[in-house]
Design a protein around this motif. Sequence first.
Motif, short mmCIF file in Angstrom:
data_model
loop_
_atom_site.label_atom_id
_atom_site.label_comp_id
_atom_site.label_asym_id
_atom_site.label_seq_id
_atom_site.Cartn_x
_atom_site.Cartn_y
_atom_site.Cartn_z
N ASP A 1 0.79 -1.41 0.00
CA ASP A 1 -0.02 0.05 -0.06
C ASP A 1 0.76 1.32 0.11
OD1 ASP A 1 -3.32 0.55 0.84
OD2 ASP A 1 -2.05 2.22 1.35
N PRO A 2 0.59 2.24 -0.59
CA PRO A 2 1.41 3.50 -0.81
C PRO A 2 1.34 4.17 0.45
CG PRO A 2 -0.64 3.80 -2.08
CD PRO A 2 -0.60 2.38 -1.76
N ASP A 3 0.19 4.16 1.46
CA ASP A 3 -0.15 4.92 2.57
C ASP A 3 0.95 4.43 3.68
OD1 ASP A 3 -0.85 6.46 4.62
OD2 ASP A 3 -3.19 5.67 4.62
N PRO A 4 1.96 5.17 4.03
CA PRO A 4 2.72 4.73 5.16
C PRO A 4 2.18 4.70 6.42
CG PRO A 4 3.71 6.70 4.08
CD PRO A 4 2.19 6.40 3.52
N ALA A 5 0.68 5.33 6.90
CA ALA A 5 0.09 5.09 8.07
C ALA A 5 -0.66 3.76 7.98
CB ALA A 5 -0.90 6.35 8.06
N TYR A 6 -1.17 3.35 6.77
CA TYR A 6 -1.76 2.06 6.55
C TYR A 6 -0.44 0.91 6.78
CZ TYR A 6 -3.74 -1.99 4.34
OH TYR A 6 -4.40 -3.18 4.01
N LEU A 7 0.58 0.95 6.27
CA LEU A 7 1.71 -0.10 6.35
C LEU A 7 2.25 0.06 8.15
CD1 LEU A 7 3.86 0.47 3.34
CD2 LEU A 7 2.16 -1.17 3.96
N LYS A 8 2.08 1.27 8.66
CA LYS A 8 2.49 1.20 10.18
C LYS A 8 1.33 0.32 10.86
CE LYS A 8 3.05 4.49 13.93
NZ LYS A 8 1.89 3.91 14.87
N ARG A 9 0.32 0.42 10.59
CA ARG A 9 -0.88 -0.34 11.35
C ARG A 9 -0.80 -1.85 10.88
NH1 ARG A 9 -3.80 4.07 9.29
NH2 ARG A 9 -4.91 2.86 7.95
N GLN A 10 -0.27 -2.11 9.56
CA GLN A 10 -0.21 -3.62 9.33
C GLN A 10 0.91 -4.15 10.17
OE1 GLN A 10 -2.46 -5.37 7.27
NE2 GLN A 10 -3.56 -3.40 7.69
N VAL A 11 2.18 -3.51 10.14
CA VAL A 11 3.06 -4.03 11.04
C VAL A 11 2.91 -4.12 12.33
CG1 VAL A 11 5.44 -3.39 11.89
CG2 VAL A 11 5.01 -3.02 9.22
N GLU A 12 2.18 -3.13 12.95
CA GLU A 12 1.73 -3.32 14.39
C GLU A 12 0.62 -4.35 14.77
OE1 GLU A 12 -0.03 0.40 15.10
OE2 GLU A 12 1.80 1.62 15.44
N HIS A 13 -0.12 -4.80 13.58
CA HIS A 13 -1.02 -5.87 13.81
C HIS A 13 -0.27 -7.18 13.69
CE1 HIS A 13 -4.32 -8.58 13.06
NE2 HIS A 13 -3.74 -9.07 12.01
N THR A 14 0.73 -7.22 12.74
CA THR A 14 1.69 -8.35 12.58
C THR A 14 2.54 -8.39 14.03
OG1 THR A 14 1.94 -7.94 10.62
CG2 THR A 14 3.25 -9.58 11.40
N HIS A 15 2.91 -7.41 14.71
CA HIS A 15 3.64 -7.84 15.96
C HIS A 15 2.63 -8.23 17.19
CE1 HIS A 15 7.13 -4.52 15.63
NE2 HIS A 15 7.18 -5.29 14.57
N LYS A 16 1.43 -7.68 17.00
CA LYS A 16 0.52 -8.27 17.94
C LYS A 16 0.37 -9.77 17.73
CE LYS A 16 -3.87 -8.46 17.47
NZ LYS A 16 -5.39 -8.00 17.59
N CYS A 17 0.25 -10.05 16.53
CA CYS A 17 0.04 -11.59 16.04
C CYS A 17 1.30 -12.39 16.32
CB CYS A 17 -0.20 -11.85 14.49
SG CYS A 17 -1.72 -11.23 13.98
N ILE A 18 2.61 -11.83 16.43
CA ILE A 18 3.56 -12.44 17.00
C ILE A 18 3.48 -12.81 18.44
CG2 ILE A 18 6.00 -12.33 17.27
CD1 ILE A 18 6.15 -10.84 14.59
N GLU A 19 3.07 -11.65 19.24
CA GLU A 19 2.93 -12.03 20.64
C GLU A 19 1.74 -13.20 20.95
OE1 GLU A 19 2.13 -8.49 22.93
OE2 GLU A 19 3.70 -7.18 21.68
N ILE A 20 0.57 -13.10 20.01
CA ILE A 20 -0.29 -14.17 20.04
C ILE A 20 0.51 -15.56 20.07
CG2 ILE A 20 -2.42 -15.19 19.33
CD1 ILE A 20 -3.44 -12.34 18.45
N ALA A 21 1.15 -15.60 19.00
CA ALA A 21 1.98 -17.03 18.56
C ALA A 21 3.01 -17.21 19.94
CB ALA A 21 2.77 -16.78 17.63
N GLY A 22 3.58 -16.42 20.35
CA GLY A 22 4.49 -16.55 21.61
C GLY A 22 3.81 -17.02 22.77
N GLU A 23 2.48 -16.28 23.17
CA GLU A 23 1.65 -16.70 24.47
C GLU A 23 1.14 -18.11 24.30
OE1 GLU A 23 0.62 -16.02 27.70
OE2 GLU A 23 0.54 -13.95 26.81
N LEU A 24 1.04 -18.74 22.77
CA LEU A 24 0.19 -20.14 22.47
C LEU A 24 1.48 -21.02 22.37
CD1 LEU A 24 -2.41 -19.10 20.02
CD2 LEU A 24 -2.69 -20.13 22.30
N GLY A 25 2.58 -20.56 22.41
CA GLY A 25 3.78 -21.40 22.24
C GLY A 25 3.65 -22.02 20.78
#
Length: 333
Positions: A133-157
């Motif tokens: 996506d050309p919108d930096p703000a949109y990409l920032k939200r997508q990276v933050e979402h991915t970070h959250k998903c990594i935390e979910i994976a870590g919590e679940l093992g």
Amino acid sequence: MRNYDEHMNIESRSPDVWARRTFLGALALTTASAAVAAPAPAGAPRPRSKVKLGIASYSYWHFRPPKVSIETVIEKAAELGAPAVDILHRQMDIPERDPLTAEHRAYLRRLKRHAFRHGVALIALSIHQDFVDPDPAYLKRQVEHTHKCIEIAGELGVPCIRLNSGRWNTIPDFDELMKARGVEPVLPGHTEEEGFKWCAECIAQCLPKAEQHGVVLALENHWGLTSSPEGQLRLLKQFDSPWLGALMDTGNFLEDPYEKLRQIAPRTVYVQAKTYYGGGEWYTLDLDYRRIAAILAEVNYQGYVAVEFEGKAPADEGVPRSLAMLREAFQLG
């Protein structure tokens, strides 16, 4: 939720720096490839595979009601003797995009306990994010979402998450995208080169978080930039990191799949095996899983192969049939 590690040097996250490390990784891959044993003589018995089978929770819920809970999928996996589950993030009983709360984390811990009590390994978290996506703000939200998903994976093992490259979204409706065989035009005013640049920059911002939580990013041959092996490998080759690899979805190369699957096999860290009993939800491929098993054996793949049943037959029919077929194809006995 932009929770980057402060001690990490910002420059080290850039794709250019990762690219400078690629030479040594490519040299190691070349050396390893040269060491692969010669094919067995014609007529020789196939060696027993070391892969392990699992079930993607998506097999029981194709985004249409009623939703099947992850707990139910865990129980079904245990009953079917395929004690490993790939969790579809959208199928969980927590909001997909909200920040993680104490209540959400308690739900994750209950899932982890439920899986343990049923002898089931939680092997992957299949998420939805978009790095094109050309919108930096949109990409920032997508990276933050991915970070959250990594935390979910870590919590679940969970040891890996499914990562998409993202797509141009010039065909917004997914059913229409499937009618177009997953091919859509580039966003007007932009280029494919820009898409790869945006995606690589986002992946670079996610790798430190993945390493911190011990979670592998498995980049899928999905729609968008990774709909071809060339696109998928172009992104993977920009990074020399053990925390990034290929997710091989056997049903996402719609034409000439076997040669394309062979191209990505050396970098594959996880496999989702599409099946279509009752006819596919969007399309049907007649896949030769003995041939796919041989492709994976050529690179000594020993990881998980998760059934991703996408047929119109009832899941309680299609999933057991898929497991039986894969056990035969991979000589699992």
